[in-house]
Design a protein around this motif. Structure first.
Motif, PDB file in Angstrom:
ATOM      1  N   MET A  59     -32.864   9.349 -36.252  1.00 49.68           N
ATOM      2  CA  MET A  59     -32.390  10.947 -36.882  1.00 49.68           C
ATOM      3  C   MET A  59     -33.813  11.585 -36.871  1.00 49.68           C
ATOM      4  O   MET A  59     -34.884  11.305 -37.104  1.00 49.68           O
ATOM      5  N   PRO A  60     -33.742  12.823 -36.644  1.00 57.56           N
ATOM      6  CA  PRO A  60     -34.953  13.636 -36.578  1.00 57.56           C
ATOM      7  C   PRO A  60     -35.201  14.193 -37.890  1.00 57.56           C
ATOM      8  O   PRO A  60     -34.574  14.000 -38.644  1.00 57.56           O
ATOM      9  N   LYS A  61     -36.422  14.469 -37.940  1.00 53.33           N
ATOM     10  CA  LYS A  61     -37.137  14.811 -39.318  1.00 53.33           C
ATOM     11  C   LYS A  61     -36.627  16.020 -39.908  1.00 53.33           C
ATOM     12  O   LYS A  61     -36.544  16.194 -41.181  1.00 53.33           O
ATOM     13  N   ARG A 121     -26.565   5.070 -37.025  1.00 51.89           N
ATOM     14  CA  ARG A 121     -27.675   4.406 -37.193  1.00 51.89           C
ATOM     15  C   ARG A 121     -28.866   5.168 -36.956  1.00 51.89           C
ATOM     16  O   ARG A 121     -29.313   5.312 -35.581  1.00 51.89           O
ATOM     17  N   GLY A 122     -29.368   6.124 -37.715  1.00 55.48           N
ATOM     18  CA  GLY A 122     -30.429   6.899 -37.196  1.00 55.48           C
ATOM     19  C   GLY A 122     -31.777   6.246 -38.026  1.00 55.48           C
ATOM     20  O   GLY A 122     -32.896   7.256 -37.792  1.00 55.48           O
ATOM     21  N   ASN A 314     -26.164   5.843 -45.852  1.00 53.23           N
ATOM     22  CA  ASN A 314     -26.219   7.443 -45.901  1.00 53.23           C
ATOM     23  C   ASN A 314     -25.670   8.072 -46.986  1.00 53.23           C
ATOM     24  O   ASN A 314     -24.808   8.890 -46.993  1.00 53.23           O
ATOM     25  N   SER A 315     -25.960   7.309 -48.024  1.00 50.13           N
ATOM     26  CA  SER A 315     -25.455   7.843 -49.521  1.00 50.13           C
ATOM     27  C   SER A 315     -26.156   9.197 -50.053  1.00 50.13           C
ATOM     28  O   SER A 315     -26.591   9.286 -51.214  1.00 50.13           O
ATOM     29  N   TYR A 397     -31.658   7.439 -46.097  1.00 46.61           N
ATOM     30  CA  TYR A 397     -32.931   7.396 -45.195  1.00 46.61           C
ATOM     31  C   TYR A 397     -33.453   9.145 -45.438  1.00 46.61           C
ATOM     32  O   TYR A 397     -32.695   9.961 -45.439  1.00 46.61           O
ATOM     33  N   PHE A 398     -34.786   8.920 -45.973  1.00 48.12           N
ATOM     34  CA  PHE A 398     -35.371  10.286 -46.217  1.00 48.12           C
ATOM     35  C   PHE A 398     -35.857  10.570 -45.025  1.00 48.12           C
ATOM     36  O   PHE A 398     -37.322  10.375 -44.547  1.00 48.12           O
TER      37      PHE A 398
END
Length: 454
Positions: A59-61, A121-122, A314-315, A397-398
């Motif tokens: 996943m990109p920032k 799934r990132g 992904n909460s 995911y931060f």
């Protein structure tokens, strides 16, 4: 409840993993799979056969926006559940649930549900964490009968695990941003849903993020941790300090507590194993924090293999600053309308209490997310072999900081009908603060008096 054995999916893994503990690191040829057939942290790069688990795609920032307090927007806010598991249809999905998850539907048939969404799934981490993980793969080894590590740098020591205890070490040491300051709350609701909040200020700094860290003399410290209670008034000012060691049999965890009422610092050996968790009404142990923490020496660990399972992932919704704590905390369990479950691959590890050792949990079943090495679900059994408590994390995911961690941890007591919800920050003035630096002098017993002034 009878414990369900998990089948080892050897074909999906493409690896041969013995159940016994292996002390040696993997070969260079095995480690070369990292970043190719395996992700740099050791998960399977490919999705599953029917596509319900996708291939890994970082996943990109800039996947979403970050508000002024540091809260993240939900990149998947527009998605709707594929289906919802309820007490009426749960038997259709039992093979992809942990026994504890299944038991929650039986305990709360009218209200418990699991909305299942498309899987994403990132998860990724900074390049230097990948590099350290690859070096660990060929160099890191278990010592002290599996209770310590040597030749370990940082983050994941065993991206291609050979035993159950190696999987658990991956959870214990996993990357959490290197350093973190946070304001969080804990609730321990009564069976009718009534609750009071405990507020904490916490700091955690892993050894390699200390200003005065010397990699040539790394020593036995894994990280430094400080927790200050800020409310309610009867507890405010109490501070815990922990020096977490890598080999806690050789050198047990060092812990101190400053009691604001007594205005004194004392050693706190109870902050370990099944010692009582802070302000938790006896509903969790010290080693229930972060789903599981501390020395693995009291259990025999068995790697059961991998399985596909519905876990909370992904909460972002449940971490929204638009929510009040009353929106989350409900009778029996959290508000499951705010949860998000996805089909993922998990490592299944069983922990059985060693003969002659003492712990209130005689057995634990761990389900560890392959992408992050975070515990997703842990079932806890009492001395009679009865399923007692069910721990479930709601992972987030931060993406702006490339840090996987939890938005919320829950621990449900099936016998009392109560639970603990840990790590909520929805109504706090700021979200997590990653990347700060500190010195060891800031994590000494003598520093606690200043921290604990009311």
């Amino acid at each position: 409840m009878k414990i369900t054995k998990t089948l080892f999916l050897a074909g999906a893994l493409g690896l041969s993993l013995p159940a016994v503990s292996v002390m040696a690191a993997v070969s260079a040829a095995e480690a070369d799979k990292l970043g190719k057939s395996l992700t740099p942290l050791g998960a399977e790069m490919a999705g599953n056969a029917d596509g319900s688990i996708p291939a890994w795609k970082p996943m990109p920032k800039n996947a979403g926006t970050v508000d002024s307090k540091g809260f993240l927007s939900d990149p998947f806010a527009s998605e709707k559940p594929l289906f919802t598991i309820t007490a009426q249809n749960v038997d259709q999905y039992k093979d992809k649930l942990a026994p504890g998850q299944y038991a929650m539907f039986k305990r709360y048939p009218e209200t418990y549900k699991m909305p299942v969404y498309p899987s994403h799934r990132g998860i990724t981490v900074p390049d230097e964490v990948f590099a350290a993980t690859k070096k660990n793969a060929v160099n890191a080894k278990l010592i002290s009968d599996g209770n310590g590590l040597e030749n370990y740098i940082s983050a994941v020591p065993f991206p291609i695990p050979q035993s159950g205890v190696e999987v658990i070490w991956n959870h214990i040491t996993r990357y959490r941003g290197g350093s973190l300051r946070r304001l969080v709350t804990q609730a321990t609701p009564q069976p009718n849903g009534a609750y009071n909040l405990v507020h904490f200020e916490e700091q955690i700094v892993f050894r390699d993020k200390m200003k005065d860290y010397d990699p040539a003399n790394a020593g036995n410290i894994l990280f430094y941790y400080k927790q200050k209670v800020t409310a309610p008034a009867r507890l405010a000012g109490d501070v815990f300090l922990v020096h977490e060691t890598l080999d806690q049999v050789k050198e047990p965890r060092l812990a101190w507590v400053y009691n604001a009422g007594q205005r004194r610092v004392r050693r706190a050996p109870q902050v370990s194993y099944d010692g009582p968790g802070t302000a938790a009404d006896g509903l969790r142990t010290s080693d229930n924090f972060d789903m599981y923490n501390g020395s693995p020496d009291r259990y025999d660990w068995k790697l059961e293999g991998k399985k596909e399972m519905y876990i909370a992932a992904n909460s972002y919704k449940i971490d929204s600053p638009q929510l009040k704590y009353d929106d989350i905390i409900k009778a029996g369990h959290i508000n499951q309308d705010l949860t998000r479950y996805e089909l993922r691959r998990v490592w299944h590890v069983t922990a059985t209490l060693k003969e002659g050792q003492r712990h209130i949990y005689a057995k634990r079943d761990f389900y560890i997310d392959e992408d992050t090495w975070q515990a997703a679900v842990i079932d806890h059994y009492d001395g009679r072999g009865q399923l007692w408590r069910v721990a479930e994390s709601h992972a987030e995911y931060f993406y702006d900081k490339q840090v996987p961690w939890y938005a919320l941890e829950t621990l449900y007591d099936l016998q009392s009908g109560r639970y603990v919800a840990m790590g909520m920050k929805n109504e706090e003035k700021q979200a997590y603060d990653y990347g700060f630096t500190a010195t060891t002098a800031e994590f000494t017993p003598s520093s606690l008096r200043q921290e604990g002034i009311r």
